[in-house]
Each structure stands twice: as C-alpha cells, then as structure tokens.
Design an enzyme around this catalytic site. Sequence first.
Site, PDB file in Angstrom:
ATOM      1  N   CYS A  97      37.588  43.166  30.966  1.00  0.00           N
ATOM      2  CA  CYS A  97      36.742  41.928  31.966  1.00  0.00           C
ATOM      3  C   CYS A  97      36.829  42.252  33.187  1.00  0.00           C
ATOM      4  O   CYS A  97      37.908  42.469  33.659  1.00  0.00           O
ATOM      5  CB  CYS A  97      37.316  40.615  31.409  1.00  0.00           C
ATOM      6  SG  CYS A  97      36.237  39.087  32.400  1.00  0.00           S
ATOM      7  N   GLU A 127      46.352  40.646  27.292  1.00  0.00           N
ATOM      8  CA  GLU A 127      46.034  40.564  28.465  1.00  0.00           C
ATOM      9  C   GLU A 127      47.312  40.544  29.405  1.00  0.00           C
ATOM     10  O   GLU A 127      47.301  41.498  30.395  1.00  0.00           O
ATOM     11  CB  GLU A 127      45.267  39.554  29.014  1.00  0.00           C
ATOM     12  CG  GLU A 127      45.067  39.428  30.354  1.00  0.00           C
ATOM     13  CD  GLU A 127      44.131  37.926  30.920  1.00  0.00           C
ATOM     14  OE1 GLU A 127      44.551  37.848  32.262  1.00  0.00           O
ATOM     15  OE2 GLU A 127      43.628  37.331  30.251  1.00  0.00           O
ATOM     16  N   THR A 166      44.283  34.917  32.914  1.00  0.00           N
ATOM     17  CA  THR A 166      43.169  34.468  33.398  1.00  0.00           C
ATOM     18  C   THR A 166      42.921  33.250  32.267  1.00  0.00           C
ATOM     19  O   THR A 166      41.948  32.459  32.756  1.00  0.00           O
ATOM     20  CB  THR A 166      41.952  35.462  33.205  1.00  0.00           C
ATOM     21  OG1 THR A 166      41.823  35.898  31.851  1.00  0.00           O
ATOM     22  CG2 THR A 166      42.138  36.455  34.272  1.00  0.00           C
ATOM     23  N   SER A 225      44.024  32.604  23.427  1.00  0.00           N
ATOM     24  CA  SER A 225      44.695  31.818  24.512  1.00  0.00           C
ATOM     25  C   SER A 225      43.932  30.550  24.827  1.00  0.00           C
ATOM     26  O   SER A 225      44.196  29.326  24.778  1.00  0.00           O
ATOM     27  CB  SER A 225      45.282  32.500  25.456  1.00  0.00           C
ATOM     28  OG  SER A 225      45.805  31.726  26.564  1.00  0.00           O
ATOM     29  N   SER A 268      35.579  33.403  23.031  1.00  0.00           N
ATOM     30  CA  SER A 268      35.097  34.414  22.372  1.00  0.00           C
ATOM     31  C   SER A 268      34.662  34.317  20.864  1.00  0.00           C
ATOM     32  O   SER A 268      34.857  34.720  19.975  1.00  0.00           O
ATOM     33  CB  SER A 268      36.696  35.072  22.053  1.00  0.00           C
ATOM     34  OG  SER A 268      37.579  34.368  21.648  1.00  0.00           O
TER      35      SER A 268
END
Length: 310
Positions: A97, A127, A166, A225, A268
């Site tokens: 991303c 991430e 994020t 998350s 997602s």
Amino acid sequence: MEKLLLATPRGFCAGVDRAIHVVEKALEKFGTPIYVRHEIVHNQFVVDTLKSQGVIFVDEVDEVPEGSVVIFSAHGVAEHIYEDAEKRNLRVLDATCPLVRKVHFSAKRHFNAGRHIILIGHAGHAEVEGTLGQLPKGAITLIRNEDDVAAVEIPEEKELAYITQTTLSVAETRKIIDALKLRFPNIIGPEAGDLCYATGNRQSAVLELCSKVDMLLVVGAKNSSNSSRLMELGLEQGIKSYLISSVKDLLPEWFQNIRTVGLSSGASAPEVLVQEVVEWLKNQFNGIKIENLVKLVENTKFNLPKELQD
C-alpha cells in the site's frame, strides 16, 4: 429485530483494492502460476478466490522457482526480502500500500538524520514486521501502548522520532502519542500518527453507527487489525459487538431482544460477504428495514505498478 443500519464507508480501501488488482492484472499479463508471498490482504475469501484462479501463496521467496513472478502483499516487506528475490532472479511486483510505503520512507528519513525511531504498532503484524525490516536491527523500538512508553529505554544522546502502524485505533494512538510527547518533549512525528484515511473513516462511521444500534456486526478476518479495531470500538461504546469472517459465523441467539443492528466491514473484506449477511438477516427477520448510514464517500484511488498499467 426491526432495522439494519449499514455503515458507509466500509469494506475495501484503496490499498487493498490496488493489491488485489495487482494480482488480477499479473494473471492476465503473465498467466499462471503467479506467486504471492503471504496473504495478499488479510481475508481468507480473497485468498481462496485467487487460489482458484491459479495463484500460489508462499511463506517465503525461497519457495518460488527461480525466474518466476512474485507479488509482495499490501502490508509491505522487509528490505532483505527484496534482496532475497533479486538473488533468485524473481520478477517482483510490489503490491505494498502506498500509505505503508510512506511510513517506510519516513523511517529511513529519520534514520538517515540520526534519529532513533519509536514505532507504535502490534508485534507480529505483517505491516509492523515489514516496517521494522526497513532498517538495521536496533534502529527502531516497537511499543504497543501507554505502559510501554513509560518502560521504554532510549539512548539519552539520541534525537527521537515516532511512526505508527496504519491500522490502529485513532483514539488509542492519540493517547500513546500524547504520552510520548510528555516523556520526550522533543520527539517529532505526524500529529495524528500515520493512520491511513480508511482506518479513520471506518472508525468514524462505526462510532456514529454505535449511537443508533443495539448490536454491531463487523465482517472481517480475525487477523485483520483494522477489522478488530472496529469491533473493539463497538464494545467500548457498550454494545454487543461481533467480528465475523462470514455469514457462517452468525448465531440466531445473538439477536434476542435486539431491535436495531449495525453492520460494517474491515478494509480487506469484500462487499459480497457483507451482502450475504444482509440476505441472511432479511431471511431471518421478515420485513426488516434496511438503511445506509453515510458518514462520507471515499474516492481515493492508487495507481497500479508501471509494469501493469495499460
């Protein structure tokens, strides 16, 4: 049950949408097999759909035959993964991303300026692993909460900067940043952290939803998350809240003495999974009223890698 309120925005963010399109375009351009390191996004339905189209998911790049096409997931990867892929002569398509990439650039900029970096995030999340792997070991200290701020040990002579995962809670991240600034007055970093627009937007929509419903359903994977944060937001507002991977997780007894249900989905989670829940509720509760609660309309789009642009 009398009413269903659908949160808007919900579901796919621009980063997830881009990552899935990277895989689909790669299939069109290069044919099968296409290899993807780890889940392209945290959703089993998406992963299974792509598997059925000939995508092979692997844990590490050494499982990919030399010279093959490999795609890195939306969560980003450590620098050594790129190096490992180059050694195997792999053709890399990066689905990271752009907003995660921005965090990576910030980490490197602070490091090059001689600063020690504090990363606010969840240990073990894909991430976070990718962000930690941008710099030499020890350059970044990972913290999760306010208690960690009090306990963290940083070399006194070092200037400090902070970055964040994020997909965290907006409110919780604010508290942690405030605690960091209180303990380290000269620390620098983005005022609200590096939370992506979609994280904030979905949390804001769910927060408004929670003021109008008796129960919250969030469609999303357990290892997502941002989906977990949405469910936790409902619990914090004092309403029954459930994170479900699909309609199969629903239990009729949840709905006893419930008049209004709110429904959202993580960044997602495909909309088809949300609509299956809507259909289940319509069949279970004849004549329920369905409304969209629109907080805002998103129009963010990210370009595909140059290799895949028409």
